[in-house]
Write a protein that holds these residues in place. Structure first.
Motif, short mmCIF file in Angstrom:
data_model
loop_
_atom_site.label_atom_id
_atom_site.label_comp_id
_atom_site.label_asym_id
_atom_site.label_seq_id
_atom_site.Cartn_x
_atom_site.Cartn_y
_atom_site.Cartn_z
N GLN A 162 0.82 -1.21 0.00
CA GLN A 162 0.00 0.00 0.00
C GLN A 162 0.86 1.26 0.00
O GLN A 162 0.54 2.23 -0.70
N LEU A 163 1.92 1.26 0.78
CA LEU A 163 2.79 2.44 0.82
C LEU A 163 3.51 2.65 -0.50
O LEU A 163 3.73 3.80 -0.92
N ARG A 164 3.88 1.56 -1.19
CA ARG A 164 4.60 1.69 -2.44
C ARG A 164 3.72 2.23 -3.56
O ARG A 164 4.20 2.60 -4.62
N GLU A 165 2.41 2.27 -3.35
CA GLU A 165 1.52 2.86 -4.34
C GLU A 165 1.49 4.38 -4.24
O GLU A 165 0.83 5.05 -5.03
N ARG A 166 2.20 4.90 -3.24
CA ARG A 166 2.24 6.34 -3.01
C ARG A 166 3.68 6.83 -3.06
O ARG A 166 4.61 6.03 -2.97
N ALA A 167 3.84 8.13 -3.14
CA ALA A 167 5.19 8.71 -3.19
C ALA A 167 5.76 8.81 -1.78
O ALA A 167 5.95 9.90 -1.22
N VAL A 168 6.02 7.66 -1.18
CA VAL A 168 6.51 7.57 0.19
C VAL A 168 7.86 6.86 0.18
O VAL A 168 8.01 5.80 -0.45
N LYS A 169 8.85 7.42 0.86
CA LYS A 169 10.14 6.76 0.99
C LYS A 169 10.03 5.65 2.03
O LYS A 169 9.73 5.91 3.20
N VAL A 170 10.25 4.41 1.59
CA VAL A 170 10.02 3.24 2.44
C VAL A 170 11.30 2.44 2.58
O VAL A 170 12.04 2.26 1.60
N VAL A 171 11.56 1.98 3.79
CA VAL A 171 12.63 1.02 4.06
C VAL A 171 12.01 -0.14 4.82
O VAL A 171 11.28 0.08 5.79
N VAL A 172 12.27 -1.36 4.39
CA VAL A 172 11.74 -2.55 5.06
C VAL A 172 12.81 -3.11 5.98
O VAL A 172 13.93 -3.40 5.54
N ALA A 173 12.49 -3.25 7.26
CA ALA A 173 13.39 -3.83 8.25
C ALA A 173 12.88 -5.22 8.59
O ALA A 173 11.81 -5.38 9.18
N LEU A 174 13.64 -6.24 8.20
CA LEU A 174 13.22 -7.62 8.41
C LEU A 174 13.65 -8.09 9.80
O LEU A 174 14.84 -8.09 10.13
N SER A 175 12.68 -8.51 10.60
CA SER A 175 12.97 -9.08 11.91
C SER A 175 12.55 -10.54 11.94
O SER A 175 12.02 -11.06 10.95
N MET A 176 12.78 -11.21 13.04
CA MET A 176 12.39 -12.62 13.23
C MET A 176 13.04 -13.55 12.21
O MET A 176 12.47 -14.57 11.83
N LEU A 177 14.25 -13.20 11.76
CA LEU A 177 14.92 -14.06 10.78
C LEU A 177 15.29 -15.41 11.38
O LEU A 177 15.29 -16.43 10.66
N ASP A 178 15.61 -15.45 12.67
CA ASP A 178 15.94 -16.73 13.29
C ASP A 178 14.73 -17.64 13.33
O ASP A 178 14.84 -18.86 13.14
N VAL A 179 13.55 -17.06 13.55
CA VAL A 179 12.32 -17.86 13.54
C VAL A 179 12.04 -18.36 12.13
O VAL A 179 11.63 -19.52 11.93
N ALA A 180 12.27 -17.51 11.13
CA ALA A 180 12.06 -17.93 9.75
C ALA A 180 12.98 -19.10 9.38
O ALA A 180 12.55 -20.06 8.74
N ARG A 181 14.26 -19.01 9.78
CA ARG A 181 15.18 -20.12 9.50
C ARG A 181 14.74 -21.39 10.20
O ARG A 181 14.90 -22.51 9.67
N HIS A 182 14.19 -21.25 11.40
CA HIS A 182 13.70 -22.42 12.12
C HIS A 182 12.55 -23.07 11.36
O HIS A 182 12.36 -24.29 11.42
N HIS A 183 11.79 -22.26 10.63
CA HIS A 183 10.70 -22.79 9.82
C HIS A 183 11.16 -23.22 8.43
O HIS A 183 10.33 -23.57 7.58
N GLY A 184 12.48 -23.18 8.18
CA GLY A 184 13.00 -23.61 6.89
C GLY A 184 12.90 -22.57 5.81
O GLY A 184 12.87 -22.90 4.62
N ILE A 185 12.85 -21.28 6.19
CA ILE A 185 12.72 -20.18 5.23
C ILE A 185 14.00 -19.36 5.21
O ILE A 185 14.43 -18.85 6.25
N ASP A 186 14.62 -19.26 4.06
CA ASP A 186 15.78 -18.40 3.86
C ASP A 186 15.35 -17.16 3.07
O ASP A 186 14.63 -17.29 2.06
N VAL A 187 15.78 -15.99 3.50
CA VAL A 187 15.37 -14.75 2.87
C VAL A 187 16.55 -14.12 2.14
O VAL A 187 17.62 -13.95 2.72
N ASP A 188 16.35 -13.80 0.87
CA ASP A 188 17.34 -13.10 0.06
C ASP A 188 16.93 -11.63 0.05
O ASP A 188 16.02 -11.22 -0.68
N THR A 189 17.58 -10.82 0.86
CA THR A 189 17.17 -9.42 1.01
C THR A 189 17.35 -8.63 -0.28
O THR A 189 16.57 -7.73 -0.58
#
Length: 689
Positions: A162-189
């Motif tokens: 929703q924010l990217r549909e507007r002229a808004v400067k956005v930065v995504v901060a990914l948290s809970m990466l250890d939980v994601a790895r525990h669930h077998g999910i690897d994130v390519d930032t």
């Protein structure tokens, strides 16, 4: 609660042409931010995504967090000090980016209420939308940092879409990466950032990892040109009806999110069974879950009362002995030992404030244990368990969340009713919050429990909290069956965070903030109340006595207390010394014990009685007023203390949220419930004790 100039305060949002403004750059500031020219960074994200933890890590400040939605209803603001050089905004003649040895680069960081999207369903979510997108462009934050849960990435990216549909400067901060790895999910930032069209930073705010990368990226985005809204893959046709156009737009957003997640994540094939899920099978079970919750809370109160007792005795002896003697000695040297100054300082301030400080170890231990439960993730499970019981009795599901906050303090709990979408639900919940037993009442419970019940003090305190829940349930059912018969209950929607080992730094910080807030609030109230009580106790009601030399019983304080005392005769505590504390408690429950200490300190002791033993004096009055049925009278007093109006601050919060008419109705209901419950407890209890 004042935390200091560099610490977060409630954001004073200004109105410009009826539009809320979050902007602090190049505008007037309250002095609590980084300065009038500093850029503004907004933190947004879903509840339990780690947003408030990141706020703490970036500002070095401390806000109280709980693992349930609605905790961060008020918007907090703090100073984010950085050391990255370079221009951080596009202001004319801006100097906020120029570092110096004694002033690092500063930005104003605001922690907005938790929200899953920009489509508000409650007042606090409406505030988030207003500050981010609905206001004029020059009134919005310079950069919006969206804290996204990597373990539930699709859900967290909806607000990003929703924010990217507007002229808004956005930065995504990914948290809970250890939980994601525990669930077998690897994130390519990198791949995820490419698909989203905005920077993505991986971090762990609990361990302060990735903070430097986030700082660098935010500075780069601040210096970059204005953001360009993303191009929608499928635009709704102008001929479509509004509802159909909305559905097309939603489909496009979900497609955008699906593509981003597919490009930015990979299934490692190493998913492991979560031990959190295994534990939750027991702690959230319909029957075993409530029993575990009751056992945990009983242990908290038992440990608190037993461990804190020696420290309380030490502080009590310190203030009644060396401190009082020292002040008296100084007054004797000044020739004021026998005047009204001695009564105000020794019998008033030292006695009242000293009695409050004896409870500091108890409150610290209580806050520590609750912080451990919150940081471990258990309190979210407790909310689920108790919510199930509440909804079974007909109460709204989400309404339980402010009630949980009420066990800490009723004032923010009433403010937290803003998370409820319907006005009737907010009114009902605000009327029930005063029945939740706040920490100010806890000090009175513990003192009376220790004096009258000995080793069973912890169990008695626990029973008062159970009684508090029963009052909420019974009164809630009564109101639902009479005033709001057609209001349907709503289910509780709550993300359960994974169990984790509490961190010493975060636990200590939360404990200290809560203890400091309690002492700051209570100390101010105590000093003002002690002075007011002393003045009333010094005012004679006849012309034969002098100011400051009148017996308390014949003072304005004693005469006023005697006027209301007969009302409490059916409850077993119709001694004016006892009921006068309830009148003072209407101002603040923290002042109940200090008013007792003050009254008994200036009252003339009977022959053979130790005037310095507060517990003995209170015991004698309860025995006298109850006709020998002391324990039922004490329990009745505690029940009345639980049920009637918590404090004037709570009344002010109710008036602000639900209006004067409902606030008056609530006071009348609380007094009626408290008196009827106290009478019932004493009249039934006297048959057995």
């Amino acid at each position: 609660m004042s935390i200091g100039a560099d610490s977060p305060t409630l954001l004073q949002v200004s109105k410009r042409k009826d539009v809320l403004s979050a902007k602090a750059c190049c505008q007037d500031s309250s002095g609590n931010g980084a300065g009038t020219e500093a850029p503004v960074i907004a933190l947004v994200g879903a509840p339990n995504s780690g947003k408030s933890t990141l706020f703490n890590a970036l500002t070095g400040a401390r806000v109280t967090m709980g693992n349930w939605p609605g905790t961060t209803v008020s918007v907090s603001r703090g100073v984010w000090r950085t050391t990255v050089e370079g221009r951080t905004c596009d202001c004319d003649d801006c100097h906020c980016a120029e570092p110096s040895e004694d002033r690092p680069l500063e930005m104003t960081l605001i922690d907005l209420p938790g929200a899953y999207s920009l489509d508000p369903v409650s007042p606090d979510e409406a505030l988030t939308r207003e500050l981010l997108v609905d206001g004029p462009a020059d009134e919005r934050p310079d950069v919006t940092v969206v804290v996204a849960d990597a373990a539930h990435l699709s859900r967290s990216l909806y607000i990003v879409a929703q924010l990217r549909e507007r002229a808004v400067k956005v930065v995504v901060a990914l948290s809970m990466l250890d939980v994601a790895r525990h669930h077998g999910i690897d994130v390519d930032t990198f791949a995820l950032a490419t698909e989203l069209g905005c920077p993505v930073v991986a971090l762990d705010p609990r361990r302060r990892q990735g903070i430097d990368n986030l700082t660098r990226v935010v500075h780069e985005v601040l210096g970059a040109p204005d953001a360009t809204p993303r191009t929608l893959a499928h635009l709704p046709s102008p001929e479509l009806a509004p509802l159909d156009a909305d559905l097309v737009r939603e489909d496009e957003r979900f497609g955008f999110i699906e593509n981003a997640v597919a490009a930015g994540t990979r299934d490692s094939g190493q998913a492991r069974a979560s031990w959190s899920d295994k534990v939750d099978r027991w702690v959230t079970a319909p029957v075993i879950g409530p029993l575990i919750f009751m056992a945990v809370m009983w242990c908290v109160f038992q440990v608190t009362t037993v461990v804190a007792a020696p420290m309380q005795d030490f502080l009590d002896g310190l203030f009644t002995g060396p401190v009082s003697d020292g002040v008296t000695s100084l007054l004797e040297r000044a020739g004021l030992a026998d005047g009204w100054v001695h009564g105000l300082l020794v019998d008033g301030l030292v006695s009242g404030v000293g009695m409050l400080l004896t409870f500091a170890p108890l409150m610290a231990l209580m806050f520590l244990l609750l912080a451990l439960l919150e940081d471990s993730g258990y309190m979210a499970r407790a909310a689920v368990v108790t919510d199930r019981m509440m909804r079974a009795l007909g109460l709204p599901g989400r309404a339980f969340l402010p009630l949980v906050v009420g066990f800490g303090c009723n004032v923010p709990a009433i403010s937290a009713t803003r998370i409820l979408p319907q006005e009737r639900q907010r009114i009902l919940t605000a009327l029930l919050v005063p029945f939740t037993s706040c920490t100010a009442r806890l000090t009175v419970y513990v003192m009376l429990g220790s004096v009258f019940f000995g080793k069973w003090a912890g169990t008695v305190v626990f029973a008062m909290y159970v009684t508090s829940i029963l009052m909420v349930v019974v009164c809630g059912l009564a109101l639902r069956k009479t005033l709001w018969r057609t209001m349907g209950a709503e289910p509780l929607v709550l993300d359960l965070p994974p169990y984790q080992l509490p961190t010493a730094r975060l636990t200590a910080a939360v404990t200290w903030v809560r203890l400091k807030g309690f002492l700051q609030t209570a100390s101010g109230i105590i000093v003002a109340t002690v002075c007011a009580v002393w003045l009333l106790q010094s005012l004679p009601t006849n012309t034969h006595e002098k100011f400051g030399e009148v017996p308390v019983e014949d003072s304005a304080y004693g005469v006023a207390a005697k006027a209301v005392t007969p009302v409490f005769a059916p409850a077993g505590f119709d001694q004016w010394q006892t009921t006068s504390a309830l009148v003072v408690g209407f101002v603040a429950k923290e002042a109940v014990i200090s008013s007792w200490a003050q009254t008994y300190a200036v009252d003339e002791p009977e022959e053979g009685e130790d005037a310095g033993k507060l517990g003995q004096r209170i015991t004698a009055d309860f025995e006298k007023s109850s006709g020998g049925h002391t324990l039922p009278a004490v329990l009745a007093f505690m029940v009345f203390l639980l049920g009637y109006t918590p404090c004037v601050a709570t009344l002010a919060a109710q008036k602000r949220e639900i209006g004067l008419r409902w606030t008056i109705f609530g006071v009348a209901m609380q007094l009626a419930v408290a008196w009827l419950s106290a009478v019932a407890v004493f009249q039934v209890g006297r048959l057995f004790w």
